[in-house]
Design a protein around this motif. Structure first.
Motif, PDB file in Angstrom:
ATOM      1  N   SER A 287      46.804  39.608  42.684  1.00 57.07           N
ATOM      2  CA  SER A 287      45.381  39.856  42.933  1.00 57.07           C
ATOM      3  C   SER A 287      45.032  41.224  42.372  1.00 57.07           C
ATOM      4  O   SER A 287      45.812  42.174  42.500  1.00 57.07           O
ATOM      5  N   TRP A 295      37.551  41.721  43.673  1.00 58.82           N
ATOM      6  CA  TRP A 295      38.931  41.226  43.703  1.00 58.82           C
ATOM      7  C   TRP A 295      38.998  39.818  43.126  1.00 58.82           C
ATOM      8  O   TRP A 295      38.175  38.966  43.449  1.00 58.82           O
ATOM      9  N   HIS A 297      41.552  36.428  42.681  1.00 56.96           N
ATOM     10  CA  HIS A 297      42.731  35.801  43.274  1.00 56.96           C
ATOM     11  C   HIS A 297      43.134  34.520  42.524  1.00 56.96           C
ATOM     12  O   HIS A 297      43.796  33.661  43.089  1.00 56.96           O
ATOM     13  N   TRP A 300      46.793  34.134  42.576  1.00 54.91           N
ATOM     14  CA  TRP A 300      47.380  34.091  43.915  1.00 54.91           C
ATOM     15  C   TRP A 300      47.274  32.695  44.528  1.00 54.91           C
ATOM     16  O   TRP A 300      48.195  32.230  45.206  1.00 54.91           O
TER      17      TRP A 300
END
Length: 653
Positions: A287, A295, A297, A300
Motif C-alpha cells: 500500500s 492511499w 491498496h 494489497w
C-alpha cells in the motif's frame, strides 16, 4: 410428480408388452453368416457381413423372398450408382437402389426373388465358396462358407413347426424330398429322437415359447395392477414420515452447523493473530500514498486473497470446515483489517528506506553516470544540447540498477512513487557533465587530427590519383570525395571506437573534412618543388613523365636518367646510388595499371642486373598486377611516394 411417473410406467409397459410374446431366435451362426427367426411373425433373415458390405435374404410367409445388399459409404466411392451386381461364378443378379435410404452412412439395394429364381439363388448360394458385389470397377468379395448350414437351419425350423406358407424350396412338401444335411452343416447339438419331439410338441399352434411368454406377460400385468393400486397409499405414508424425518433432521443439522461454525471461527481467528506481524508488513509494502496523500491498496487486495487461499482454506480443509468458508468470509476480512490497522506507519518507514537505498546507489555510481551523460550529450552547431541518448541511458539505469536494488530489499512496489525524485537526484550528481563532455570532445578531435596527420601522405596520393582536370581545366573530384568519405567512416570511426568516443563523430565530421583538405593541400603535387618546366601534369607526354620521375630521384642524390624511347628492355628509368641499382617502369595512365608493366620490369631487372624493380604511375593498379608484383618482388608506387622509397633504400645501405 408421482402421477406423472405412473403415466410414464404405464406407457412403457404398453409399449414393450408385445415383446414379451415376441422372441428373436438365432438358428445358426457360422463364419460371417447368421440366421435368425422372429417366432411371432415367422420371418427368417439370413445375413452375412464382410469387407464393409452386407447381404441379407429375407423370407416372410405369403410374400416373395427379398435380397438386400447394403454398402458402407466410408469404404467405397459408390457415387450415384442406381444398380449393382451380385454374382456367384456364372450366376448373377442386378439389384436396384431402394427409394428410401434409412441409414445415411450406407447405400441399400434390393431384388425380389420368386419361384425358380429363388431356387436358383439358393442353389448357387449353397454350392459355391465365394460370391462378389460389383459396381463400376469395384469388386467386393464375399465368402459363402456357412450358407449351407444357414439354409439347413431354416428348413429344419420350418419342418419342426410345420410352416407351409413359404415359397419353394422352403415348402414343407419340399422338405421330404430334401436330403438330410450332413453333420458338419447343422448345429452341433444332436437332434432329439422323433418320438421325443412328438411327445413334447404342443397342441394346435402353441409352442413352448408361446406358453412361457404368455406366463411372463400375465405376471407383468399383475405387477402393474398392484403398482397402480398401492401407489396412492404409499405416497400418503411416505409423505407423512418424510416430513417428520426432515423436521427432526433439520433441527439436528442446525445445531451441528452452529457448533462447527464456532469451532471454524476460532481456528481462523487464531491463525490470523499468529500471522498478524507478517500481514502488517505485507500491507505496508503493498500500500502506498501518491503525491496527494491518497492511499492505494490495489496490490494489497490480491495479497489478502493469496493469504486466504494459502493459509485459511487449507486450515479449514484439514478440519473438514471448508463448506463453512462462505459464512466466515466477512469475519476473516474484518479480522485481517483489524490486525493490520497500523500499516501506514510501517509503509512510511519502508518508503524512506527505499528512497535511501536508491539515493545511496546513485551516489555510488555518480562518476559512471557523469561519464555516460558527457558521452551521450553533445552540443549541435547552434549550441543546443542534445540529450536524447542520455535520457534513454538514464531510463535504462533506473529500470535495471534501481529496480534491482529495490528488488533486493523487497521494495520494488515503491519504484513508480520514487521515480521522479530519483531522476532529479541523477541530474544533480551528473550536473558537471558539460565539463566532462567538453574534455571528451577535445580528446576526440585531437585523436582524429593526429591520425589524419599520420596518414597525410597516403591521403595526398589518393587525392592526386582520384582528382583530375578535364579538357576545360575544371577539376573533377567526385572519386576523391568518395575516398575521403570511406576514410572517415572506416579509419576515423575505428579511432573513435577505440577511445569509446564514437558518439562525437557526427559533431566532428565537418571539421575533420576541413582538416583532410588542409593536409592534402600542403603536399598536393610534390612536383611544385621542381622547375616549372618539369612539373607533373596529367596531360604531359609519357617521355616527359619518365624525365619527371628521373628528376625526383636526382633530387634525392641518385644518379638517374631516362632511357631511350626504344631499346630500353622494359626500363624507362635506371637509377644508381651507393652500388644500389634500381630499374623503373613509368606509366602515365588515366586507368589502373595492369600485368604488362610488371612483366616488363621483371625482364628489365634481369637485363640490367638491378637489385630493385619498380613500377611508378599516377594511377592505381589492378588486383592482378598487385598479386603478380608480390610474387616477383616488384614495388608498385605512386610518383609522390618515389622520393620516400628512394630515401629508405639509401638509409638501409
Amino acid at each position: 410428480m408421482k402421477r406423472y411417473l405412473i403415466v410414464f410406467f404405464s406407457l412403457v409397459f404398453l409399449s414393450f408388452s408385445p415383446y414379451c410374446w415376441a422372441e428373436i431366435q438365432t438358428l445358426s451362426h457360422t463364419g460371417i453368416w447368421q440366421t435368425v427367426v422372429d417366432d411371432q411373425s415367422n420371418q427368417f433373415t439370413l445375413s452375412g457381413h464382410e469387407n464393409n458390405a452386407a447381404l441379407a435374404l429375407i423370407l416372410r410367409p405369403n410374400e416373395s423372398a427379398r435380397l438386400n445388399v447394403a454398402i458402407e459409404k466410408e469404404g467405397y466411392l459408390i457415387g450415384d450408382n442406381a444398380q449393382i451386381n451380385f454374382s456367384i461364378d456364372d450366376y448373377a443378379l442386378t439389384l436396384s437402389k431402394e427409394d428410401v435410404q434409412n441409414d445415411p452412412n450406407k447405400v441399400s439395394f434390393i431384388y425380389p426373388l420368386e419361384g425358380d429364381e429363388l431356387k436358383a439363388f439358393v442353389h448357387a448360394l449353397t454350392s459355391k465358396k465365394e460370391g462378389s458385389i460389383e459396381f463400376d470397377e469395384t469388386r467386393i468379395p464375399l465368402s459363402l462358407k456357412g450358407t449351407s448350414q444357414s439354409i439347413t437351419s431354416i428348413l429344419n425350423y420350418i419342418d419342426l413347426h410345420q410352416l407351409s406358407d413359404f415359397p419353394a424350396p422352403f415348402k414343407t412338401s419340399v422338405l421330404s424330398e430334401t436330403p438330410a444335411p450332413s453333420k458338419s452343416q447343422i448345429d452341433p447339438t444332436p437332434n432329439p429322437p422323433q418320438n421325443l419331439l412328438q411327445a413334447s410338441e404342443p397342441k394346435g399352434n402353441e409352442t413352448p415359447h408361446h406358453k412361457e411368454n404368455l406366463l411372463m406377460g400375465n405376471i407383468l400385468l399383475i405387477l402393474f395392477v398392484l403398482f397402480i393400486v398401492l401407489t396412492p397409499f404409499y405416497r400418503i405414508a411416505h409423505k407423512y414420515y418424510e416430513k417428520k424425518r426432515q423436521k427432526k433432521q433439520q433441527k439436528l443439522q442446525n445445531q451441528w452447523m452452529e457448533e462447527q461454525i464456532i469451532t471454524a471461527t476460532h481456528l481462523c481467528m487464531n491463525e490470523i493473530e499468529a500471522q498478524s506481524h507478517i500481514l502488517t508488513l505485507k500491507r505496508a509494502a503493498l500500500s502506498y500514498q501518491d503525491e496527494y496523500g491518497t492511499w492505494y491498496h490495489t496490490k494489497w487486495v490480491p495479497e489478502i486473497d493469496r493469504f486466504i487461499d494459502s493459509r485459511i482454506k487449507p486450515l479449514l480443509t484439514a478440519h473438514d470446515f471448508l463448506p463453512f468458508y462462505a459464512s466466515l468470509h466477512d469475519l476473516i476480512l474484518k479480522k485481517i483489517e483489524e490486525v493490520t490497522s497500523d500499516y501506514n506507519t510501517v509503509a512510511q518507514d519502508n518508503l524512506d528506506k527505499a528512497r535511501n537505498c536508491c539515493e545511496e546507489d546513485i551516489e555510488k555510481n555518480a562518476l559512471a553516470l557523469s561519464i555516460k551523460r558527457s558521452q551521450l550529450s553533445f552540443q549541435d552547431e547552434y549550441g543546443t544540447w542534445n540529450c536524447e541518448k542520455w535520457h534513454s541511458e538514464r531510463e535504462r539505469f533506473l529500470e535495471s540498477r534501481i529496480q534491482f536494488v529495490l528488488n533486493e530489499h523487497k521494495l520494488s512496489h515503491y519504484y513508480s512513487l520514487l521515480k521522479e525524485s530519483l531522476i532529479l537526484k541523477i541530474e544533480e550528481v551528473t550536473s558537471d557533465y558539460n565539463t566532462v563532455a567538453q574534455d571528451n570532445l577535445d580528446k576526440a578531435r585531437n585523436c582524429c587530427e593526429e591520425d589524419i596527420e599520420k596518414n597525410a601522405l597516403a591521403l595526398s596520393i589518393k587525392r592526386s590519383q582520384l582528382s583530375f582536370q578535364d579538357e576545360y581545366g575544371t577539376w573533377n573530384c567526385e572519386k576523391w570525395h568518395n575516398e575521403r568519405e570511406r576514410f572517415l567512416e572506416s579509419r576515423i570511426q575505428f579511432v573513435l571506437n577505440e577511445h569509446k568516443l564514437s558518439h562525437y563523430y557526427s559533431l566532428l565530421k565537418e571539421s575533420l573534412i576541413l582538416k583532410i583538405e588542409e593536409v592534402t593541400s600542403r603536399s598536393k603535387f610534390i612536383e611544385k618543388s621542381l622547375n616549372d618546366s618539369d612539373q607533373y601534369s596529367p596531360t604531359m607526354k609519357p617521355y616527359d613523365y619518365e624525365r619527371f620521375c628521373a628528376k625526383l630521384l636526382r633530387q634525392c642524390g641518385w644518379e638517374a636518367m631516362a632511357t631511350q624511347a626504344s631499346g630500353d628492355q622494359g626500363a624507362d628509368v635506371v637509377a644508381v646510388k651507393n652500388s644500389i641499382r634500381m630499374v623503373i617502369q613509368c606509366k602515365l595512365y588515366s586507368s589502373p595499371v595492369g600485368n604488362s608493366a610488371v612483366q616488363e620490369i621483371v625482364a628489365a631487372r634481369s637485363f640490367y642486373d638491378a637489385q630493385h624493380a619498380l613500377v611508378v604511375s599516377n594511377a592505381t593498379y589492378t588486383n592482378a598486377a598487385t598479386q603478380l608484383a608480390l610474387t616477383n618482388k616488384v614495388h608498385l608506387l605512386h610518383h609522390d611516394a618515389l622520393q620516400n622509397f628512394a630515401d629508405r633504400l639509401s638509409e638501409a645501405s
